[in-house]
Design a protein around this motif. Structure first.
Motif, PDB file in Angstrom:
ATOM      1  N   ILE A 185       0.873  -1.189   0.000  1.00 36.61           N
ATOM      2  CA  ILE A 185       0.000   0.000   0.000  1.00 36.61           C
ATOM      3  C   ILE A 185       0.904   1.231   0.000  1.00 36.61           C
ATOM      4  O   ILE A 185       1.862   1.286   0.780  1.00 36.61           O
ATOM      5  N   ILE A 186       0.613   2.208  -0.869  1.00 40.14           N
ATOM      6  CA  ILE A 186       1.388   3.452  -0.784  1.00 40.14           C
ATOM      7  C   ILE A 186       0.482   4.598  -0.342  1.00 40.14           C
ATOM      8  O   ILE A 186      -0.671   4.684  -0.753  1.00 40.14           O
ATOM      9  N   CYS A 187       1.028   5.455   0.502  1.00 44.79           N
ATOM     10  CA  CYS A 187       0.267   6.588   1.025  1.00 44.79           C
ATOM     11  C   CYS A 187       0.965   7.893   0.632  1.00 44.79           C
ATOM     12  O   CYS A 187       1.834   8.378   1.351  1.00 44.79           O
ATOM     13  N   PRO A 188       0.606   8.427  -0.536  1.00 41.75           N
ATOM     14  CA  PRO A 188       1.239   9.659  -1.007  1.00 41.75           C
ATOM     15  C   PRO A 188       0.621  10.891  -0.329  1.00 41.75           C
ATOM     16  O   PRO A 188      -0.440  10.784   0.290  1.00 41.75           O
ATOM     17  N   PRO A 189       1.251  12.052  -0.479  1.00 47.35           N
ATOM     18  CA  PRO A 189       0.627  13.286   0.002  1.00 47.35           C
ATOM     19  C   PRO A 189      -0.699  13.488  -0.732  1.00 47.35           C
ATOM     20  O   PRO A 189      -0.829  13.070  -1.885  1.00 47.35           O
ATOM     21  N   SER A 190      -1.667  14.136  -0.095  1.00 49.76           N
ATOM     22  CA  SER A 190      -3.025  14.189  -0.658  1.00 49.76           C
ATOM     23  C   SER A 190      -3.074  14.872  -2.022  1.00 49.76           C
ATOM     24  O   SER A 190      -3.930  14.548  -2.846  1.00 49.76           O
ATOM     25  N   ILE A 191      -2.125  15.782  -2.275  1.00 54.42           N
ATOM     26  CA  ILE A 191      -2.166  16.480  -3.570  1.00 54.42           C
ATOM     27  C   ILE A 191      -1.911  15.520  -4.736  1.00 54.42           C
ATOM     28  O   ILE A 191      -2.360  15.753  -5.852  1.00 54.42           O
ATOM     29  N   PHE A 192      -1.225  14.419  -4.480  1.00 54.41           N
ATOM     30  CA  PHE A 192      -0.950  13.438  -5.538  1.00 54.41           C
ATOM     31  C   PHE A 192      -1.928  12.264  -5.532  1.00 54.41           C
ATOM     32  O   PHE A 192      -1.827  11.367  -6.365  1.00 54.41           O
ATOM     33  N   LEU A 193      -2.830  12.274  -4.564  1.00 50.04           N
ATOM     34  CA  LEU A 193      -3.668  11.092  -4.350  1.00 50.04           C
ATOM     35  C   LEU A 193      -4.432  10.650  -5.606  1.00 50.04           C
ATOM     36  O   LEU A 193      -4.333   9.496  -6.033  1.00 50.04           O
TER      37      LEU A 193
END
Ligand code: PGA
Length: 251
Positions: free
Chosen positions: A39-47
């Motif tokens: 699972i990857i959790c990117p910053p919300s701007i890249f979601l």
């Protein structure tokens, strides 16, 4: 099944770098899908863009959520927005969020918001300091008690827990925990869950380790530390190293 969760925190800076990292992590997720859920959790701007690029079996999560649905919260993101962007998991209670003011009650409210939108919480617990007498256990117990306070067994079963001792996290970490320190806490968490929900539910909740986990120490956290996976910060931003970590625990 082991879990490997990449917490990208506030990186990378550019969307093109994020896209590149997704592709590489996607290849890794495919390679080890038999034993590892990635699972990857990117910053919300890249979601939204990451969700578009990511292909099965790679899953996508977010970092943090607002605890209330009140619109007047500048800078905050609601569970509904995260759901709409395609996230499936959300990290809550991370020590970097707690350091910015999130209390145990805030974490509890955030978990409630996530369940309302059918999002899966990855709840982080961990002590600020490790004293020889074991007082840190009560700190973690309190975090667990509030996080799971209102949850039904059915909800609890969906949760993931990441044990992340604060002193082991990030570039300023003193050191990683030892597998034995991890083992003590996985047993402690398991006992808490068993007392509250019974063995069957407790067994369904994966307990991960986080804090300076890397390709060299990961295996021993699994074999000796009782970790059922990892929440990884820095190493998850380096596709080669993240791949080596996955490889080390997949065999
Ligand atoms: P680290 O971060 O792997 O860079 O220590 C872990 C985390 O904060 O989740």
């Amino acid at each position: 099944m082991l879990y490997l969760i990449g917490n990208w925190k506030m990186a990378p800076e550019k969307g093109t770098q994020a896209a590149d990292l997704v592709k590489k992590t996607n290849d890794m997720a495919k390679l080890y899908k038999k034993n590892i859920t990635t699972i990857i959790c990117p910053p919300s701007i890249f979601l939204a863009s990451v969700v578009k690029t990511a292909k099965a079996p790679l899953l996508v999560g977010a970092q943090g959520v607002a605890g209330s649905v009140e619109v007047a919260q500048t800078g905050k993101i609601s569970a509904g927005m995260l759901k709409d962007s395609g996230a499936q998991y959300v990290i809550v209670g991370h020590s970097e969020m707690r350091a910015r003011g999130d209390s145990n009650t805030d974490v509890q409210e955030q978990i409630t918001r996530l369940f309302e939108k059918k999002l899966i919480p990855i709840v982080c617990v961990g002590e600020k300091a490790h004293d020889a007498q074991g007082w840190y256990l009560s700190e973690v117990k309190e975090q667990l008690e509030t996080a799971f306070g209102n949850l039904t067994p059915l909800q609890a079963k969906k949760m993931l827990i990441a044990y992340e001792p604060v002193w082991a996290i990030g570039a300023k970490a003193q050191r990683a925990a030892t597998p034995l320190e991890c083992r003590e806490m996985t047993i402690f968490i398991c006992k808490f869950l068993t007392d509250k929900y019974g063995e069957k539910v407790a067994k369904a909740i994966p307990v991960l380790y986080g804090g300076s986990a890397d390709e060299f120490n990961a295996k021993s956290f699994v074999t000796e530390g009782g970790a059922q996976g990892f929440l990884v910060g820095r190493v998850s931003l380096d596709a080669k190293r993240f791949n080596s970590l996955a490889k080390s625990i997949s065999a």
